[in-house]
Design an enzyme around this catalytic site. Structure first.
Site, PDB file in Angstrom:
ATOM      1  N   HIS A 114       8.093  -0.422   1.974  1.00 47.04           N
ATOM      2  CA  HIS A 114       9.149  -0.609   0.977  1.00 47.04           C
ATOM      3  C   HIS A 114       8.785  -0.071  -0.395  1.00 47.04           C
ATOM      4  O   HIS A 114       9.394  -0.415  -1.396  1.00 47.04           O
ATOM      5  CB  HIS A 114       9.588  -2.075   0.925  1.00 47.04           C
ATOM      6  CG  HIS A 114      10.546  -2.396   2.030  1.00 47.04           C
ATOM      7  ND1 HIS A 114      10.239  -2.164   3.347  1.00 47.04           N
ATOM      8  CD2 HIS A 114      11.809  -2.865   2.016  1.00 47.04           C
ATOM      9  CE1 HIS A 114      11.277  -2.495   4.096  1.00 47.04           C
ATOM     10  NE2 HIS A 114      12.252  -2.920   3.322  1.00 47.04           N
ATOM     11  N   ASP A 159      12.228 -11.449  -4.573  1.00 46.43           N
ATOM     12  CA  ASP A 159      13.657 -11.685  -4.321  1.00 46.43           C
ATOM     13  C   ASP A 159      14.017 -11.398  -2.868  1.00 46.43           C
ATOM     14  O   ASP A 159      15.025 -11.876  -2.362  1.00 46.43           O
ATOM     15  CB  ASP A 159      14.516 -10.763  -5.197  1.00 46.43           C
ATOM     16  CG  ASP A 159      14.419 -11.135  -6.659  1.00 46.43           C
ATOM     17  OD1 ASP A 159      13.865 -12.201  -6.968  1.00 46.43           O
ATOM     18  OD2 ASP A 159      14.906 -10.344  -7.490  1.00 46.43           O
ATOM     19  N   GLU A 189      16.248 -15.996 -13.686  1.00 49.49           N
ATOM     20  CA  GLU A 189      16.379 -14.530 -13.665  1.00 49.49           C
ATOM     21  C   GLU A 189      17.622 -14.162 -14.484  1.00 49.49           C
ATOM     22  O   GLU A 189      18.194 -14.996 -15.188  1.00 49.49           O
ATOM     23  CB  GLU A 189      16.493 -13.993 -12.228  1.00 49.49           C
ATOM     24  CG  GLU A 189      15.166 -13.937 -11.491  1.00 49.49           C
ATOM     25  CD  GLU A 189      15.145 -12.922 -10.344  1.00 49.49           C
ATOM     26  OE1 GLU A 189      16.099 -12.118 -10.225  1.00 49.49           O
ATOM     27  OE2 GLU A 189      14.168 -12.937  -9.571  1.00 49.49           O
TER      28      GLU A 189
HETATM   29  P1  FAD Z   1       4.097  -0.895   1.304  1.00 48.62           P
HETATM   30  O1  FAD Z   1       5.158  -0.196   0.563  1.00 48.62           O
HETATM   31  O2  FAD Z   1       3.961  -0.580   2.728  1.00 48.62           O
HETATM   32  O3  FAD Z   1       2.698  -0.690   0.569  1.00 48.62           O
HETATM   33  C1  FAD Z   1       2.602  -0.747  -0.833  1.00 48.62           C
HETATM   34  C2  FAD Z   1       1.174  -0.402  -1.289  1.00 48.62           C
HETATM   35  O4  FAD Z   1       0.303  -1.445  -0.906  1.00 48.62           O
HETATM   36  C3  FAD Z   1       0.620   0.869  -0.660  1.00 48.62           C
HETATM   37  O5  FAD Z   1      -0.243   1.505  -1.559  1.00 48.62           O
HETATM   38  C4  FAD Z   1      -0.160   0.358   0.526  1.00 48.62           C
HETATM   39  O6  FAD Z   1      -1.200   1.225   0.912  1.00 48.62           O
HETATM   40  C5  FAD Z   1      -0.687  -0.960  -0.020  1.00 48.62           C
HETATM   41  N1  FAD Z   1      -0.846  -1.968   1.025  1.00 48.62           N
HETATM   42  C6  FAD Z   1       0.063  -2.365   1.946  1.00 48.62           C
HETATM   43  N2  FAD Z   1      -0.462  -3.330   2.711  1.00 48.62           N
HETATM   44  C7  FAD Z   1      -1.706  -3.554   2.251  1.00 48.62           C
HETATM   45  C8  FAD Z   1      -2.753  -4.419   2.628  1.00 48.62           C
HETATM   46  N3  FAD Z   1      -2.639  -5.257   3.656  1.00 48.62           N
HETATM   47  N4  FAD Z   1      -3.910  -4.378   1.932  1.00 48.62           N
HETATM   48  C9  FAD Z   1      -4.063  -3.529   0.896  1.00 48.62           C
HETATM   49  N5  FAD Z   1      -3.120  -2.675   0.502  1.00 48.62           N
HETATM   50  C10 FAD Z   1      -1.955  -2.687   1.174  1.00 48.62           C
HETATM   51  N6  FAD Z   1       8.655  -6.665  -5.534  1.00 48.62           N
HETATM   52  C11 FAD Z   1       8.536  -7.782  -6.269  1.00 48.62           C
HETATM   53  O7  FAD Z   1       7.464  -8.046  -6.829  1.00 48.62           O
HETATM   54  N7  FAD Z   1       9.595  -8.629  -6.421  1.00 48.62           N
HETATM   55  C12 FAD Z   1      10.787  -8.437  -5.801  1.00 48.62           C
HETATM   56  O8  FAD Z   1      11.685  -9.225  -5.940  1.00 48.62           O
HETATM   57  C13 FAD Z   1      10.923  -7.280  -4.988  1.00 48.62           C
HETATM   58  N8  FAD Z   1      12.077  -7.040  -4.324  1.00 48.62           N
HETATM   59  C14 FAD Z   1      12.189  -5.933  -3.543  1.00 48.62           C
HETATM   60  C15 FAD Z   1      13.370  -5.716  -2.842  1.00 48.62           C
HETATM   61  C16 FAD Z   1      13.508  -4.610  -2.041  1.00 48.62           C
HETATM   62  C17 FAD Z   1      14.790  -4.400  -1.299  1.00 48.62           C
HETATM   63  C18 FAD Z   1      12.444  -3.669  -1.949  1.00 48.62           C
HETATM   64  C19 FAD Z   1      12.592  -2.433  -1.140  1.00 48.62           C
HETATM   65  C20 FAD Z   1      11.264  -3.863  -2.649  1.00 48.62           C
HETATM   66  C21 FAD Z   1      11.116  -5.007  -3.441  1.00 48.62           C
HETATM   67  N9  FAD Z   1       9.935  -5.258  -4.147  1.00 48.62           N
HETATM   68  C22 FAD Z   1       9.820  -6.398  -4.903  1.00 48.62           C
HETATM   69  C23 FAD Z   1       8.839  -4.276  -4.169  1.00 48.62           C
HETATM   70  C24 FAD Z   1       7.746  -4.607  -3.189  1.00 48.62           C
HETATM   71  O9  FAD Z   1       6.934  -5.641  -3.691  1.00 48.62           O
HETATM   72  C25 FAD Z   1       6.892  -3.373  -2.978  1.00 48.62           C
HETATM   73  O10 FAD Z   1       7.659  -2.420  -2.312  1.00 48.62           O
HETATM   74  C26 FAD Z   1       5.591  -3.636  -2.272  1.00 48.62           C
HETATM   75  O11 FAD Z   1       4.948  -2.399  -2.130  1.00 48.62           O
HETATM   76  C27 FAD Z   1       5.685  -4.350  -0.938  1.00 48.62           C
HETATM   77  O12 FAD Z   1       6.253  -3.586   0.064  1.00 48.62           O
HETATM   78  P2  FAD Z   1       5.535  -3.377   1.481  1.00 48.62           P
HETATM   79  O13 FAD Z   1       4.978  -4.653   1.955  1.00 48.62           O
HETATM   80  O14 FAD Z   1       6.515  -2.669   2.299  1.00 48.62           O
HETATM   81  O15 FAD Z   1       4.285  -2.465   1.087  1.00 48.62           O
END
Ligand code: FAD
Length: 520
Positions: A98, A161, A274
Site C-alpha cells: 500500500h 484509518d 481528526e
Molecule cells: P508496504 O507498502 O508493503 O511497505 C512499506 C515499506 O515498509 C516498504 O519499504 C517495505 O519494504 C517496508 N516493510 C513492509 N513490511 C515490513 C516488515 N515486516 N519489516 C520491515 N519493513 C517492512 N498510514 C497511516 O499511518 N495512517 C493511515 O490512516 C493510513 N491509511 C491508509 C489508507 C490507505 C487506503 C492506504 C493505501 C494507505 C494508508 N496508510 C496509512 C499508509 C500506510 O501506512 C503505508 O502504505 C504503509 O507502507 C503500510 O502499507 P503496507 O503494509 O502495505 O506496507
C-alpha cells in the site's frame, strides 16, 4: 500431467529461462538453492503482482523472485545469501503493497519477501490477556489483529484509518490516526520486536534488549531489518462508538477547537480527533464522507460559507453498552466547549469494529465503480502548528483551487507522545498537524483530475512550503535525491547513516525507499 499443468509448467520454465538470460544464471540458481520452509516463486504472475503498489505511479519493475516465508528463519536464510554473495542483491519486505512510490519494491535484481501472504507455518496472532499484549507476525494485517484480540475483549490502542495494512509496513512508518494525540502513533505502542537485520541475524529487541535496533526499526522505513514479530500493547476494547462531525467556516476556530481537544487530559475527553477540509462539492465527491448520507443528508450550500472553504471536525466517544445511558450527557458536556456552526452537527452510533473498519466500506464502494485501482499521487505532510494557518491560506485557499479529487485530512498530534529515539521524523514543535492529500487520478476525467495535474499541484505545494519557510516533514516520505533525504533527517542523518552501516552494511534492505545507494 493435465493440459493446464503442462502449460503452466512451460510458462514457468520459459520465465526462468528468460530471467537467466536477462540476469545471468548464478543469482537465480543461488536463490533457488536456498533451503526454506516456505517457498520461492518465479512465476510471471507472482512477479507482476509484487511489482506495483497502491500508488500506481511508476512503471512496474519485476524482481528476480518472490519469497513466501514460513518463518523468520526463512527470511534470515535469504538475507544471509544476499549478504554473503560477491555481488549482494536487494531484498525488500512487502507488507500489503500500500505504498505510493514503490517503497516495497527491489527493482530487477532483487527478491521481494511477501510478508502478508499467509503461508503454512506463519504464526497466528497470540493474545496474552493477562499481560495485555498480542504477538503478531510482521506481515499480519491490522484487521486480523483486531479480530483476534476482540475474541478476548481487547484491542490495540492506536490505529490507522484503514486496517488492510500490515503491521511491519505501518511500524516502518509510524501508523497514525485520530487516537495518536492520546496514545501516540502505533510505533509508540510496541513492546518488543523480532527483526532480521541486513546481515541476516535474527535479533530480539525491546526497551531493555538491543535498544538501538528497537528504536531504529520503528519508523525506520525498513532500512535496518525486516520485522518478523511485533508485540503490541492492548487495552480493553470499547463496544460502541458515538461518531460526530461538525462544520466550521473559520480555520482559526476549527484549529483552536482541535488543539483544545488534543490538550485535554483526564478521563473525560474524546477518544479520536481528526478532521478534513472541504474546498468544493467535496462532501459528495469525498470517499471518506459517506457518513453524511443518507441518514444525514447535507449540502454545502445549506451551511453558510459563501462558497469558500469549510472544515469538518471529526470526533468520537467510545463506550461500553452498560454506559449507553450516560454517553449522551458526556458528549454534550464535551461539545459545549466547542465553537462549530450550531446547525451542522451530524451524529451516528456504531459498533467499535465497524468504526475502525470504516474505510474498507469506502474501498468496496470504489472497487465496484472501478475507482480503487487508479493512480494515487498522495502527499502526506506534517506541518508545525505555528505555520498551519499560513498553510491554510497558501494551499487550501490557494493552490488547491476549488477541486480536490479526494479527501484532505487535517488533524493535530502531540509530539510528546512520539518517542524521540524512534526513526520517525516530525517537525520540531510540541504540536504538529498531519495534512493528508489523498487524491485519485482519473485518466478520462476533467483536467483537474488527471495525474499530471495532481502531481504538479503536489510539486507546487512543496515549493510553496519551501518558499514560505514552512518547515514541513513528509510522512510516508518520498525523496528523489540523497541530499533531500539528508534534509529530511536533519541533524539525525548521521545517526541514521551509522545505524545503516551497523545493521545493513551492504545496503540490501528496502532499496525501494531510495535512501542509500544500491547494494555493494
Ligand atoms: P508496504 O507498502 O508493503 O511497505 C512499506 C515499506 O515498509 C516498504 O519499504 C517495505 O519494504 C517496508 N516493510 C513492509 N513490511 C515490513 C516488515 N515486516 N519489516 C520491515 N519493513 C517492512 N498510514 C497511516 O499511518 N495512517 C493511515 O490512516 C493510513 N491509511 C491508509 C489508507 C490507505 C487506503 C492506504 C493505501 C494507505 C494508508 N496508510 C496509512 C499508509 C500506510 O501506512 C503505508 O502504505 C504503509 O507502507 C503500510 O502499507 P503496507 O503494509 O502495505 O506496507
Amino acid at each position: 500431467m493435465t493440459r493446464e499443468m503442462t502449460s503452466s509448467f512451460l510458462l514457468v520454465t520459459f520465465a526462468i529461462c528468460t530471467l537467466i538470460i536477462a540476469v545471468g544464471p548464478s543469482e537465480l540458481l543461488r536463490i533457488g538453492a536456498i533451503d526454506v520452509d516456505g517457498h520461492f516463486t518465479f512465476k510471471p504472475s507472482d512477479l507482476a503482482s509484487v511489482s506495483s503498489d497502491f500508488g500506481m505511479l511508476k512503471s512496474p519493475e519485476e524482481p528476480l523472485a518472490v519469497l513466501h516465508p514460513s518463518s523468520a528463519e526463512d527470511v534470515a536464510r535469504l538475507i544471509r545469501t544476499a549478504y554473503g554473495s560477491a555481488t549482494a542483491f536487494p531484498v525488500s519486505a512487502r507488507g500489503h503493497g500500500h505504498s505510493i512510490n514503490g517503497q516495497a519494491s527491489t527493482g530487477r535484481n532483487g527478491v521481494v519477501v511477501e510478508m502478508s501472504h499467509r503461508n503454512i507455518g506463519t504464526p497466528e496472532p497470540l493474545v496474552e490477556p493477562e499481560e495485555m499484549y498480542v504477538d503478531v507476525w510482521g506481515g499480519e494485517l491490522w484487521v486480523d489483529v483486531l479480530k483476534k484480540t476482540l475474541e478476548h475483549g481487547l484491542a490495540p490502542k492506536s490505529w490507522t484509518d484503514y486496517l488492510y495494512l500490515s503491521v511491519g509496513g505501518t511500524l516502518s512508518n509510524a501508523g497514525i490516526s485520530g487516537q495518536a494525540f492520546h496514545h501516540g502513533p502505533q510505533i509508540s505502542n510496541v513492546l518488543e520486536l523480532d527483526v532480521v537485520t541486513g546481515r541476516g541475524e535474527v535479533m530480539r529487541c525491546s526497551e531493555e534488549e538491543n535498544t538501538k535496533l528497537f528504536h531504529g526499526v520503528l519508523g525506520g522505513l525498513g532500512q535496518f531489518g525486516i520485522i518478523t514479530r511485533a508485540r503490541i500493547s492492548l487495552e480493553p476494547a470499547p463496544q460502541r462508538v458515538r461518531w460526530i462531525r461538525v462544520l466550521y467556516s473559520s480555520f482559526e476556530v476549527f484549529t483552536e477547537d482541535q488543539e483544545y481537544l488534543i490538550s485535554m487530559h483526564g478521563q473525560s475527553k474524546f477518544d479520536y480527533v481528526e478532521g478534513f477540509v472541504i474546498v468544493d462539492e467535496g462532501l459528495v465527491n469525498n470517499w471518506r464522507s459517506s457518513f453524511f448520507s443518507p441518514r444525514n443528508p447535507v449540502k454545502i450550500s445549506s451551511v453558510s460559507s459563501n462558497g469558500s472553504v469549510l472544515y469538518c471536525l471529526e470526533i468520537t466517544k467510545n463506550y461500553h453498552e452498560s454506559e449507553s445511558d450516560t454517553v449522551d450527557q458526556e458528549v454534550e458536556i464535551l461539545m459545549k466547549e466547542l465553537n462549530f456552526i450550531p446547525t451542522s452537527v451530524f451524529t451516528t452510533d456504531l459498533q467499535y469494529v465497524d468504526f475502525l473498519d470504516r474505510v474498507h466500506k469506502a474501498e468496496l464502494k470504489l472497487r465496484s465503480k472501478n475507482l480503487w485501482e487508479v493512480p494515487h499521487p498522495w502527499l502526506n505532510l506534517f506541518v508545525p502548528k505555528s505555520r498551519i494557518s499560513d498553510f491554510d491560506k497558501g494551499v487550501f485557499k490557494g493552490i488547491l483551487g476549488n477541486k480536490t479529487s479526494g479527501p484532505i485530512l487535517i488533524y493535530p498530534m502531540n509530539k510528546d507522545k512520539w518517542d524521540e529515539r524512534s526513526s520517525a521524523v516530525t517537525p520540531d514543535e510540541e504540536v504538529f498537524y498531519l495534512v493528508a492529500l489523498l487524491r485519485s487520478a482519473l485518466s478520462d476525467g476533467e483536467e483537474t483530475q488527471k495525474l499530471e495535474y495532481l502531481k504538479d499541484q503536489n510539486r507546487r505545494i512543496l515549493e510553496f512550503c519551501e518558499q514560505a519557510k514552512i518547515n514541513v516533514k513528509q510522512y510516508l516520505p518520498h525523496h528523489a535525491t540523497q541530499e533531500e533525504w539528508v534534509d529530511h533527517y536533519g541533524d539525525r542523518w548521521d545517526q541514521f547513516r551509522s545505524m545503516k552501516a551497523e545493521f545493513d552494511p551492504r545496503h540490501i534492505l528496502a532499496t525501494g525507499q531510495k535512501i542509500f545507494q544500491n547494494p555493494s
